[in-house]
Design an enzyme around this catalytic site. Structure first.
Site, PDB file in Angstrom:
ATOM      1  N   THR A  33     -30.866 129.014  79.406  1.00  0.00           N
ATOM      2  CA  THR A  33     -32.252 128.736  79.015  1.00  0.00           C
ATOM      3  C   THR A  33     -32.370 128.118  77.632  1.00  0.00           C
ATOM      4  O   THR A  33     -33.413 127.573  77.281  1.00  0.00           O
ATOM      5  CB  THR A  33     -33.092 130.025  79.036  1.00  0.00           C
ATOM      6  N   CYS A  37     -32.782 135.890  71.777  1.00  0.00           N
ATOM      7  CA  CYS A  37     -33.664 137.055  71.846  1.00  0.00           C
ATOM      8  C   CYS A  37     -33.137 138.188  70.989  1.00  0.00           C
ATOM      9  O   CYS A  37     -31.967 138.215  70.605  1.00  0.00           O
ATOM     10  CB  CYS A  37     -33.766 137.575  73.290  1.00  0.00           C
ATOM     11  N   CYS A  41     -35.379 142.745  74.082  1.00  0.00           N
ATOM     12  CA  CYS A  41     -36.314 141.847  74.774  1.00  0.00           C
ATOM     13  C   CYS A  41     -36.590 142.362  76.193  1.00  0.00           C
ATOM     14  O   CYS A  41     -35.670 142.712  76.940  1.00  0.00           O
ATOM     15  CB  CYS A  41     -35.735 140.444  74.842  1.00  0.00           C
ATOM     16  N   ARG A  66     -33.482 128.205  70.751  1.00  0.00           N
ATOM     17  CA  ARG A  66     -34.858 128.403  70.301  1.00  0.00           C
ATOM     18  C   ARG A  66     -35.228 129.881  70.412  1.00  0.00           C
ATOM     19  O   ARG A  66     -34.704 130.603  71.268  1.00  0.00           O
ATOM     20  CB  ARG A  66     -35.837 127.590  71.165  1.00  0.00           C
ATOM     21  N   CYS A  68     -37.165 133.193  71.389  1.00  0.00           N
ATOM     22  CA  CYS A  68     -37.952 133.669  72.524  1.00  0.00           C
ATOM     23  C   CYS A  68     -39.381 133.961  72.063  1.00  0.00           C
ATOM     24  O   CYS A  68     -39.598 134.694  71.093  1.00  0.00           O
ATOM     25  CB  CYS A  68     -37.314 134.944  73.087  1.00  0.00           C
ATOM     26  N   CYS A  71     -40.351 138.037  72.879  1.00  0.00           N
ATOM     27  CA  CYS A  71     -39.913 139.171  72.046  1.00  0.00           C
ATOM     28  C   CYS A  71     -39.938 138.869  70.553  1.00  0.00           C
ATOM     29  O   CYS A  71     -39.758 139.783  69.737  1.00  0.00           O
ATOM     30  CB  CYS A  71     -38.505 139.617  72.454  1.00  0.00           C
ATOM     31  N   ASP A 444     -27.462 164.471  37.906  1.00  0.00           N
ATOM     32  CA  ASP A 444     -28.884 164.764  37.984  1.00  0.00           C
ATOM     33  C   ASP A 444     -29.114 166.260  38.175  1.00  0.00           C
ATOM     34  O   ASP A 444     -28.606 166.870  39.121  1.00  0.00           O
ATOM     35  CB  ASP A 444     -29.507 163.976  39.146  1.00  0.00           C
TER      36      ASP A 444
END
Length: 499
Positions: A33, A37, A41, A66, A68, A71, A444
């Site tokens: 695709t 993601c 997702c 690219r 998604c 998500c 401390d």
């Protein structure tokens, strides 16, 4: 679960289970695709042979993938690895997230981490899959999406506010990263919005975190140190003023079950990315609480505290100079006394906001102002006042630089060059400014009291020895010890009031 997964089969199993704990720790990209993601997702997971993994969104973008749109993989907690790692890649990533490349270029980033531009690019590409420009481009794309979706800025103004050199570069990047135009993103955000249009200069967004998150503990820590006018806590909302690279701002933070609602009022929208990064560091939102609790819970003495307060955080800082001054004011005095001294200093030398935001009226004084007038305003031992003025003079003239890209040992050594700055102060600054996760402040007194109340030997040497089992999360162990000291003190006060 450790803070980083190496085995890709384990990564795939985490993605198939949609385990949100791994969001921000790696990116899953789908060859068929062209989309990348977050692990959680909700989309149907592809077959293993169609998946590859990247350490950062920038690396996936650099490979041609690219984001998604379902998500939103950039809208997740940052990788906890950048807080743990003190190597070049970790230090550079912290600076890139703060917008250094946009303000100073790759040359400025390289100067801050002490490498040449060529060396820096080679190391980042080898370890993170992308060079500094690609990593900064991913940061700009995230800032641009926030501006598009949460403000009414024109796209031209949003482009320059996010750090793009031109509107064309802005449009091309948004289309390449999100497979959508700026108009598409804004329209989709309007369909999701439940409130009206944002006010000019105001941005409301959600800051995600990894559960569990001890929000009450963080707000309690900040509340006991709160400076009136600079900070406030009202009805579970923490607010403060911010001095950012391009102007003043205010922030209001209200923790919820899954995210912190953040309302920002910015003088200059170019500061959006820096403001978000600094506020995330303040609340330690990128921590991996499961990894921390797994190690600390294995100690039978700490286990009850870990069970009672899962997801404890180490509060960070929004301004290195401010935190250093507050740490110096807190040397060998109570938290209440340090808070009073900081409030007096802010009242005398702080810069009033041009437009107050409710009870937020003042910016914490700059190092230059303290260097100039510190001897007139500060009270207490002369040696401590001299130390504060000397450190502020060095911060003001640039001979001392403190930033999130420093290595903890380097920062501590640099601070301890100043007379009056010892291991407690330098360690406290490293822990809160750099987010160093493995600092145990054995000097401390309150921490040692907490250790004693838990039944541990509270000498410095004994705590150092016991703390070896808490690595690499000794800063978080210290928070448990501080918390227990407070619980025991409150119990004693209640007992006294009833006798």
């Amino acid at each position: 679960m450790g803070f980083v997964l190496i085995d890709e089969d384990l990564k795939y199993r985490a993605a198939v289970s949609r385990d949100a704990r791994f969001d921000g720790q790696f990116i899953l990209a789908v060859r068929t695709t062209g989309i990348y993601c977050r692990p959680s997702c909700p989309a149907i997971k592809p077959k293993r042979r169609n998946v590859e993994f990247y350490p950062t969104a920038a690396a996936a973008q650099h490979a041609g993938y690219r984001a998604c749109r379902r998500c939103l993989p950039d809208a997740v907690p940052g990788s906890p690895e950048w807080n743990v790692r003190a190597d070049l890649a970790g230090r550079a990533m912290r600076l890139i997230s703060d917008g250094v490349v946009e303000r100073e270029g790759v040359g400025g980033l390289a100067r801050r981490v002490g490498y040449s531009e060529r060396q820096l690019s080679r190391v980042l590409t080898a370890e993170l899959g992308a060079g500094p420009l690609a990593l900064a481009r991913a940061h700009r794309a995230h800032s641009a999406r926030l501006l598009i979706e949460t403000t009414a800025l024109s796209f031209a103004d949003a482009a320059f506010a996010a750090g793009f050199a031109s509107v064309r570069q802005f449009n091309d990047t948004i289309r390449a990263v999100f497979a959508a135009s700026p108009t598409d993103l804004r329209m989709a955000a309007k369909r999701r919005a439940l409130s009206g249009p944002p006010a000019p200069g105001r941005v409301v967004l959600r800051l995600p975190f990894r559960s569990p998150f001890d929000a009450a503990g963080v707000l309690g820590f900040l509340g006991t140190r709160m400076i009136p006018g600079v900070e406030s806590i009202v009805d579970g909302e923490y607010a403060r003023t911010l001095r950012l690279p391009h102007g003043a701002a205010t922030a209001r933070l209200r923790p919820g079950d899954e995210y912190v609602e953040c309302a920002l009022r910015l003088t200059d929208m170019r500061d959006l990315g820096s403001a978000v990064t600094r506020l995330r560091r303040l609340l330690d939102l990128d921590a991996d609480p499961v990894a921390v609790d797994e190690v600390l819970g294995a100690d039978p003495v700490l286990a009850p505290s870990v069970a009672a307060v899962p997801g404890i955080r180490v509060p960070g800082s929004v301004d290195a100079g401010e935190l250093i001054v507050r740490a110096l004011l807190g040397q060998q005095v109570s938290v209440a006394a340090a808070r009073t001294a900081a409030a007096t200093l802010s009242t005398s030398l702080g810069e009033p906001l041009s437009t107050p935001d409710g009870d937020l009226t003042t910016l914490f004084p700059t190092p230059a102002a303290i260097a100039e007038r510190g001897f007139d305003v500060l009270t207490g031992p002369r040696r401590r006042i001299t130390t504060i003025v000397s450190v502020c003079s060095a911060l003001a003239d640039g001979s001392l630089e403190v930033h999130v890209g420093m290595e903890p040992g380097e920062l501590r050594a640099r601070l301890e060059e100043f007379p009056g700055v010892g291991p407690w102060t330098s360690g406290y600054v490293a822990m809160r400014v750099l987010g160093a996760p493995d600092v145990l402040l054995t000097q401390d007194l309150a921490l040692r009291n907490g250790a004693g109340a838990l039944g541990l030997e509270s000498t410095v040497d004994s705590l150092e020895s016991r703390g070896a089992a808490w690595q690499p999360w000794r800063s978080y162990a210290g928070m448990h010890l501080w918390r227990f000291a407070g619980v025991r003190r409150a119990d004693n006060e209640e007992n006294r009031s009833t006798t």
